[in-house]
Structures are given as structure tokens and as C-alpha cells.
Motif scaffolding. Structure first.
Motif, PDB file in Angstrom:
ATOM      1  N   ALA A 101       0.838  -0.874  -0.053  1.00  0.00           N
ATOM      2  CA  ALA A 101      -0.044   0.016  -0.236  1.00  0.00           C
ATOM      3  C   ALA A 101       0.845   0.931   0.146  1.00  0.00           C
ATOM      4  O   ALA A 101       2.517   1.090   0.741  1.00  0.00           O
ATOM      5  CB  ALA A 101      -0.763   0.108   1.227  1.00  0.00           C
ATOM      6  N   GLY A 102       0.183   2.428  -0.426  1.00  0.00           N
ATOM      7  CA  GLY A 102       0.806   3.579  -0.689  1.00  0.00           C
ATOM      8  C   GLY A 102       0.872   4.006   1.071  1.00  0.00           C
ATOM      9  O   GLY A 102       1.939   5.349   0.936  1.00  0.00           O
ATOM     10  N   SER A 126       4.143  -1.329  12.358  1.00  0.00           N
ATOM     11  CA  SER A 126       5.602  -1.382  11.609  1.00  0.00           C
ATOM     12  C   SER A 126       5.620  -1.176  10.166  1.00  0.00           C
ATOM     13  O   SER A 126       4.643  -2.122   9.820  1.00  0.00           O
ATOM     14  CB  SER A 126       6.249  -2.031  11.925  1.00  0.00           C
ATOM     15  OG  SER A 126       5.872  -3.314  12.184  1.00  0.00           O
ATOM     16  N   PHE A 127       6.468  -0.851   9.226  1.00  0.00           N
ATOM     17  CA  PHE A 127       6.138  -1.319   7.078  1.00  0.00           C
ATOM     18  C   PHE A 127       8.334  -1.337   7.103  1.00  0.00           C
ATOM     19  O   PHE A 127       8.966  -0.788   7.532  1.00  0.00           O
ATOM     20  CB  PHE A 127       5.907  -0.619   6.992  1.00  0.00           C
ATOM     21  CG  PHE A 127       5.945   1.396   6.720  1.00  0.00           C
ATOM     22  CD1 PHE A 127       7.015   1.575   6.343  1.00  0.00           C
ATOM     23  CD2 PHE A 127       5.708   1.546   7.534  1.00  0.00           C
ATOM     24  CE1 PHE A 127       7.692   2.801   6.106  1.00  0.00           C
ATOM     25  CE2 PHE A 127       6.596   2.837   8.089  1.00  0.00           C
ATOM     26  CZ  PHE A 127       7.339   3.495   6.976  1.00  0.00           C
ATOM     27  N   ARG A 128       7.887  -1.779   5.958  1.00  0.00           N
ATOM     28  CA  ARG A 128       8.719  -2.236   4.768  1.00  0.00           C
ATOM     29  C   ARG A 128       8.912  -1.391   3.585  1.00  0.00           C
ATOM     30  O   ARG A 128       8.065  -2.148   3.452  1.00  0.00           O
ATOM     31  CB  ARG A 128      10.250  -3.364   5.660  1.00  0.00           C
ATOM     32  CG  ARG A 128       9.172  -3.951   5.057  1.00  0.00           C
ATOM     33  CD  ARG A 128       9.927  -5.765   5.010  1.00  0.00           C
ATOM     34  NE  ARG A 128       8.673  -6.992   4.189  1.00  0.00           N
ATOM     35  CZ  ARG A 128       9.057  -7.266   3.563  1.00  0.00           C
ATOM     36  NH1 ARG A 128       9.520  -7.062   2.689  1.00  0.00           N
ATOM     37  NH2 ARG A 128       7.728  -8.508   2.992  1.00  0.00           N
ATOM     38  N   ILE A 129      10.209  -1.003   3.443  1.00  0.00           N
ATOM     39  CA  ILE A 129       9.805  -1.185   2.001  1.00  0.00           C
ATOM     40  C   ILE A 129      10.943  -2.048   1.465  1.00  0.00           C
ATOM     41  O   ILE A 129      12.428  -1.987   1.875  1.00  0.00           O
ATOM     42  CB  ILE A 129      10.350   0.618   1.465  1.00  0.00           C
ATOM     43  CG1 ILE A 129       9.677   1.185   2.466  1.00  0.00           C
ATOM     44  CG2 ILE A 129      10.224   0.977  -0.264  1.00  0.00           C
ATOM     45  CD1 ILE A 129      10.448   3.083   2.412  1.00  0.00           C
ATOM     46  N   SER A 130      10.391  -3.204  -0.125  1.00  0.00           N
ATOM     47  CA  SER A 130      10.868  -4.333  -0.659  1.00  0.00           C
ATOM     48  C   SER A 130      11.786  -2.438  -1.910  1.00  0.00           C
ATOM     49  O   SER A 130      11.697  -2.315  -2.160  1.00  0.00           O
ATOM     50  CB  SER A 130      10.904  -4.761  -0.373  1.00  0.00           C
ATOM     51  OG  SER A 130      11.370  -5.570  -1.711  1.00  0.00           O
ATOM     52  N   PRO A 174       7.931  -1.866  -6.743  1.00  0.00           N
ATOM     53  CA  PRO A 174       7.758  -1.349  -7.751  1.00  0.00           C
ATOM     54  C   PRO A 174       7.399  -0.097  -7.488  1.00  0.00           C
ATOM     55  O   PRO A 174       6.640   0.048  -6.681  1.00  0.00           O
ATOM     56  CB  PRO A 174       6.883  -1.880  -8.879  1.00  0.00           C
ATOM     57  CG  PRO A 174       5.981  -2.640  -8.313  1.00  0.00           C
ATOM     58  CD  PRO A 174       6.865  -3.004  -6.796  1.00  0.00           C
ATOM     59  N   ILE A 175       7.070   1.109  -7.480  1.00  0.00           N
ATOM     60  CA  ILE A 175       6.789   2.448  -7.454  1.00  0.00           C
ATOM     61  C   ILE A 175       5.524   2.393  -8.218  1.00  0.00           C
ATOM     62  O   ILE A 175       4.754   1.896  -9.290  1.00  0.00           O
ATOM     63  CB  ILE A 175       8.099   3.619  -7.943  1.00  0.00           C
ATOM     64  CG1 ILE A 175       9.186   3.744  -7.469  1.00  0.00           C
ATOM     65  CG2 ILE A 175       6.581   5.158  -8.074  1.00  0.00           C
ATOM     66  CD1 ILE A 175       9.396   4.220  -6.337  1.00  0.00           C
ATOM     67  N   SER A 176       4.801   2.761  -6.805  1.00  0.00           N
ATOM     68  CA  SER A 176       3.307   3.588  -7.902  1.00  0.00           C
ATOM     69  C   SER A 176       3.407   4.716  -8.432  1.00  0.00           C
ATOM     70  O   SER A 176       3.218   5.555  -7.820  1.00  0.00           O
ATOM     71  CB  SER A 176       1.540   3.269  -5.933  1.00  0.00           C
ATOM     72  OG  SER A 176       0.922   3.108  -6.773  1.00  0.00           O
ATOM     73  N   VAL A 177       2.550   4.613  -9.293  1.00  0.00           N
ATOM     74  CA  VAL A 177       2.419   6.003 -10.028  1.00  0.00           C
ATOM     75  C   VAL A 177       0.870   5.896 -10.260  1.00  0.00           C
ATOM     76  O   VAL A 177       0.140   5.497 -10.929  1.00  0.00           O
ATOM     77  CB  VAL A 177       3.300   6.198 -10.774  1.00  0.00           C
ATOM     78  CG1 VAL A 177       3.092   7.418 -12.106  1.00  0.00           C
ATOM     79  CG2 VAL A 177       4.927   5.707 -11.029  1.00  0.00           C
ATOM     80  N   LEU A 217       5.970   1.602  -2.316  1.00  0.00           N
ATOM     81  CA  LEU A 217       4.715   0.864  -1.575  1.00  0.00           C
ATOM     82  C   LEU A 217       5.371  -0.313  -0.695  1.00  0.00           C
ATOM     83  O   LEU A 217       6.417  -0.414  -0.694  1.00  0.00           O
ATOM     84  CB  LEU A 217       4.448  -0.063  -3.134  1.00  0.00           C
ATOM     85  CG  LEU A 217       3.802   0.362  -4.192  1.00  0.00           C
ATOM     86  CD1 LEU A 217       3.632  -0.564  -5.040  1.00  0.00           C
ATOM     87  CD2 LEU A 217       2.002   0.374  -3.991  1.00  0.00           C
ATOM     88  N   LEU A 218       4.382   0.312   0.388  1.00  0.00           N
ATOM     89  CA  LEU A 218       4.956   0.058   1.726  1.00  0.00           C
ATOM     90  C   LEU A 218       4.281  -1.291   2.459  1.00  0.00           C
ATOM     91  O   LEU A 218       3.302  -2.078   1.344  1.00  0.00           O
ATOM     92  CB  LEU A 218       4.305   0.686   2.945  1.00  0.00           C
ATOM     93  CG  LEU A 218       4.877   2.309   2.887  1.00  0.00           C
ATOM     94  CD1 LEU A 218       3.753   3.266   4.348  1.00  0.00           C
ATOM     95  CD2 LEU A 218       6.613   2.216   2.657  1.00  0.00           C
TER      96      LEU A 218
END
Length: 496
Positions: free
Chosen positions: A378-379, A386-390, A394-397, A492-493
Motif C-alpha cells: 500500500a502507499g 511498522s512497515f518495510r520497503i522492499s 515497484p513504484i506506484s504511479v 509501496l509499503l
């Protein structure tokens, strides 16, 4: 859904989708609903978590039957979920086995069109010819049935929660009509898996094309006489269809939808968002007729195409354990009122959206099918989580705030980097969206892209909108007339 409480192992890091939602049976949901506690949705269980924990104590009144009381381990797992701040998490993929976790035993099975026997092909041809030969004034004629989707009836059920349920019920109504042709009592609609080339059978009569016997615009509201009459359906050749499906990234959207752990909402996230984008891109890929909502269902390919989309939804339901109404609701984190009276109608059909979750229809299985892991990206996310960024994400546009009511027909949104196209998506709608009540409910729409970061970093992004049907005036549509949409890019988280 779990039938009995067993002394299952304690889960240290449980999530709602993988663990907690499966603790509640329909009998539990109904029992606690009478006490004002919602056990059938993420928001409901999260909001009532402490009360649920109390009610499931050994001396509590939930579950209502003594044999299914929660074990000490199960209560500890639930408590761990509370302590960990209610993570949604991801579902555990289930194998797509026909009939698994279903309340309704399948009574008909639809096949891949490429697997039909010669006899089955002939029966299908007989059924289609029979409908096409019927008086167009008959409610069960091909003309009348196709006219439900487009002119003259124009029941537009797109880009709304009811999209998948409505089309599932529509397919069954059409299939029932095929079965009313003598000698075709057991016929089923086959599906065209669009990852394969368009089947050769669709180039044979009566599937190659359909000529409208009367003007569908005469009785439309408002009337549109002569707009689509005389008219014979048109379709792109196989090579063009394949090229356009790739250009609109339809198969990528299908793959993304298949990996979503939540149902979601169109224009937000989840299965439905990417499923509808794939639907729209597929319509514009197949040809001029399929791209025009007013006449799309008159092309025989429409039924094979939509049969596949319904197959994909059913496959997702099975994998995420959403084959019952209670199970399906657990995948929805937002509003579920469209599954409940009086908002559950799917006009002009009598079947309601909640009844569509399982119509007792199955699809033949692909023995080579692999089980894809779910994701829940999710954006944005609650600050308490808590979250992570892989690195691989991909980038959400998002092209946001497109005033679709100003655009005359189905359109294409092109995303450009330094002036060069890097992705495009299609949007399927009528030629006069302002006169469509359903379209008016969502006057501003968004188009989502998932883009490799390397394609956009340090490059200037821009957008152009094209309306393929407007060849006489030029297909480029001014952004100023489309509400001056904005471009939004987000990481995207992943829920950790």
C-alpha cells in the motif's frame, strides 16, 4: 472457515488474513452480531478485539456451542494479535481445487475453449446460432441478452463494487439461455485464457461476427437512432490483439490482482482494482466493437473473454478462502453494504450480489498452475504499524483526478518519461458517460501504474490521453478538458 476449536499451536506473530479471520464461523458471526459485535470484517474484529477476547474466555458465551470453545493457545494467538497492533498481513494461498471450501456443490463446469471436443464445439455453435436466430423482440434472444450490457438497456456495472458479481450473474443468464436451445441442455460457456492467442474457433461462424437485426438505439434512453445501425461487429486480428494486450500490460494487471490478499476497491488497491484495469485493457485490445460499451456484448468474443475474467475471480476466491459470504467479507476492509439488502441488487437480474459469491459453477483446472504468494502493498499505512520497503517493490504511479465524464468514450492514458511512452492503461466507458447514472457516481477516476524505479528516476514524467474512437477529430484529448489530472508517485509499503 474453522469448524471447531482445536488445541492449535500458538502463533507468535499472527495476522488477520492468515490467522485471525479463520477463527470465526458463520454461527459465531451471527451470534455476536446480535450483541452488537462484528466478527465478520477486519475493522469489526479490530474495533471489538478486547470484547471478543473477553467473550472467548472459558466462561464466556462465544463460540455459542461448548464443543467449539477456544483453546488456551487460540486465545493466546488472538492476544498476540492485539499486542502486535492488529496487523492485516497476507492470506495463506490455498490450492485452486474445484469445490474446496464451498457451500454450493458445482453443478456445471466450464472448459478452456482450446480443450473443447469437436462435439462440444458443434453443440456450442448450435446454441449460439439458436439464440441469434430468435426474434430480437424475445427476452432470451441474442440481441436482447447482449443489449442488457449495451444498447438499448445499457446496464452499466463497471468501476463499482458490483462489477464482478454483476458480470458473473450476467454470464449465467446468458448460459441458461444457451441451454434453452433444443439439444444444448448441458452446454457451458468456454473461457478464453487471454494469455493464449485468441482461439481459432472465434474466427468460425457464428462466432466470427454478429450483424444487428434492428437498431438498438431506437428504444434506448435517451434514444440514439442510427448511431449503431446498420452495424456488424468488428474485431482486431490475432497479432494486433496480442500486441495491444502487451501494450496495456493486461497480463501484468491480472498477475498483480491474483496476488492481492484483499478485495479492495476500484481506484484504491486490492484484487478488484487491478482486475478492473485488466478488464478495461482487454476490451480495448480485442477490437473496435469490444472497445465500445454500447455494442461490446454483441461481439461473440465478449462471452469467452468475460468467462475468463470470472474464472480468475473464482480462482482468487478459492486461494484466499473467500468462497462463502462470510469468508468473502473478511477480505473487505471497507464498506460491505453492497453485499446486504437493500443495496445488494444487481438489476435487471433477481440474483443479488451476496448470492453471486458462489453460483455453483466451476472451471476446469490447469494441472500446471503454480500457487503465487500473496502481497499486501500500500502507499500509506497507519502510523502505529511498522512497515518495510522492499528493494524489489515497484513504484506506484497514479494519474489522479481524471474527469472521465468529459471524455467521449473509452480512452487510453499514456505515461511518458522524457516524452517517451513507458506504460499505458485503458479505461472502458460509454461514448456519452454523462448520461450514464453509474458513471456519474464516480466522475473523477484514477489510473494506476506499477513502474520499475529505474524507468522513471531522474526523468520528467508526463501524461497524454487518447480516445481511439475519435479518429475524425483526432484521438489526442486535451488534459485541460480531462480535469487537469495530477501525477502522484509513492513507494509501496509492506505490513511488517
Amino acid at each position: 472457515m474453522t469448524d471447531t476449536a482445536v488445541d492449535d499451536a500458538v502463533v507468535a506473530d499472527p495476522t488477520y488474513m492468515a490467522d485471525i479471520r479463520l477463527f470465526f464461523r458463520q454461527i459465531d458471526i451471527d451470534h455476536m452480531a446480535a450483541k452488537g459485535l462484528d466478527l465478520g470484517s477486519y475493522n469489526g474484529v479490530k474495533r471489538n478485539a478486547l470484547a471478543i477476547y473477553a467473550h472467548t474466555a472459558p466462561t464466556g458465551d462465544m463460540p455459542p456451542d461448548a464443543a467449539s470453545k477456544w483453546s488456551t493457545n487460540r486465545r493466546q494467538t488472538f492476544l498476540n494479535w492485539i499486542i502486535n497492533k492488529y496487523p492485516i498481513g497476507m492470506a495463506t494461498p490455498q490450492a485452486s481445487v474445484a469445490g474446496s471450501s464451498r457451500l454450493v456443490a458445482p453443478f456445471r463446469t466450464r472448459k478452456n475453449v482450446n480443450n473443447l471436443t469437436n462435439d462440444e464445439k458443434q453443440t456450442l455453435k448450435t446454441a449460439f446460432r439458436g439464440l441469434m436466430d430468435r426474434n430480437p423482440a424475445n427476452e432470451d434472444s441474442y440481441f436482447a441478452l447482449a443489449g442488457i450490457h449495451g444498447l438499448p438497456q445499457a446496464w452499466c456495472s463497471h468501476h463499482i463494487d458490483q462489477y464482478n458479481p454483476w458480470h458473473r450473474v450476467y454470464l449465467k443468464a446468458f448460459e441458461d439461455a444457451l441451454r434453452s436451445i433444443p439439444g444444448c441442455e448441458d452446454v457451458t460457456l468456454p473461457y478464453w485464457d487471454i494469455s493464449d492467442p485468441i482461439p481459432g474457433l472465434l474466427s468460425e461462424e457464428p462466432f466470427a461476427h454478429y450483424t444487428l437485426p434492428i437498431d438498438p438505439g431506437l428504444t434506448a434512453q435517451p434514444p440514439q437512432p442510427g448511431r449503431f445501425f446498420p452495424y456488424t461487429t468488428q474485431r482486431n486480428d490475432a497479432a494486433t490483439i496480442k500486441k495491444l494486450l502487451a501494450g496495456f500490460d493486461v497480463l501484468d494487471d491480472i498477475e498483480t490482482s491474483n496476488s492481492q490478499t484483499e478485495w479492495g476497491r476500484y481506484d484504491e488497491n486490492g484484487y478488484q482494482d487491478f482486475s478492473i484495469q485488466a478488464h478495461d485493457g482487454g476490451h480495448l485490445s480485442v477490437g473496435p466493437t469490444m472497445a465500445a460499451q454500447e455494442v461490446a456484448a454483441f461481439d461473440p468474443a465478449f462471452w469467452f473473454f468475460h468467462c475468463n475474467l470470472d474464472r480468475l475471480w473464482l480462482k482468487w476466491q478459492t486461494r484466499v478462502q473467500a468462497m462463502t459470504l462470510a469468508g468473502f467479507k473478511t477480505t473487505i476492509t471497507g464498506d460491505v453494504s453492497w453485499l446486504e439488502a437493500p443495496l445488494n441488487g444487481l438489476p435487471p437480474f433477481s440474483t443479488t450480489s451476496d448470492q453471486s459469491i458462489d453460483l455453483g459453477i466451476a472451471y476446469e483446472q490447469d494441472p500446471a498452475e503454480s500457487i503465487v504468494a500473496f502481497e499486501n502493498l500500500a502507499g500509506h499505512m497507519e502510523a502505529g504499524r511498522s512497515f518495510r520497503i522492499s528493494k524489489a517493490a515497484p513504484i506506484s504511479v497514479r494519474v489522479k483526478g481524471i474527469a472521465r465524464l468529459n471524455i467521449p468514450g473509452s480512452f487510453v492514458v499514456n505515461l511518458l518519461a522524457d516524452g517517451k511512452p513507458i506504460a499505458k492503461r485503458a479505461f472502458f466507458q460509454p461514448n456519452a458517460p454523462r448520461s450514464c447514472p453509474t458513471c456519474a457516481l464516480k466522475a473523477l477516476v484514477n489510473i494506476d501504474f506499477r513502474i520499475d524505479l529505474r524507468k522513471i528516476v531522474d526523468r520528467k514524467l508526463s501524461v497524454k490521453i487518447e480516445v481511439p474512437s475519435q479518429t475524425e477529430m483526432g484521438i489526442l484529448f486535451p488534459l485541460s478538458e480531462a480535469g487537469n489530472p495530477t501525477i502522484n508517485a509513492r513507494l509501496l509499503l509492506a505490513d511488517h
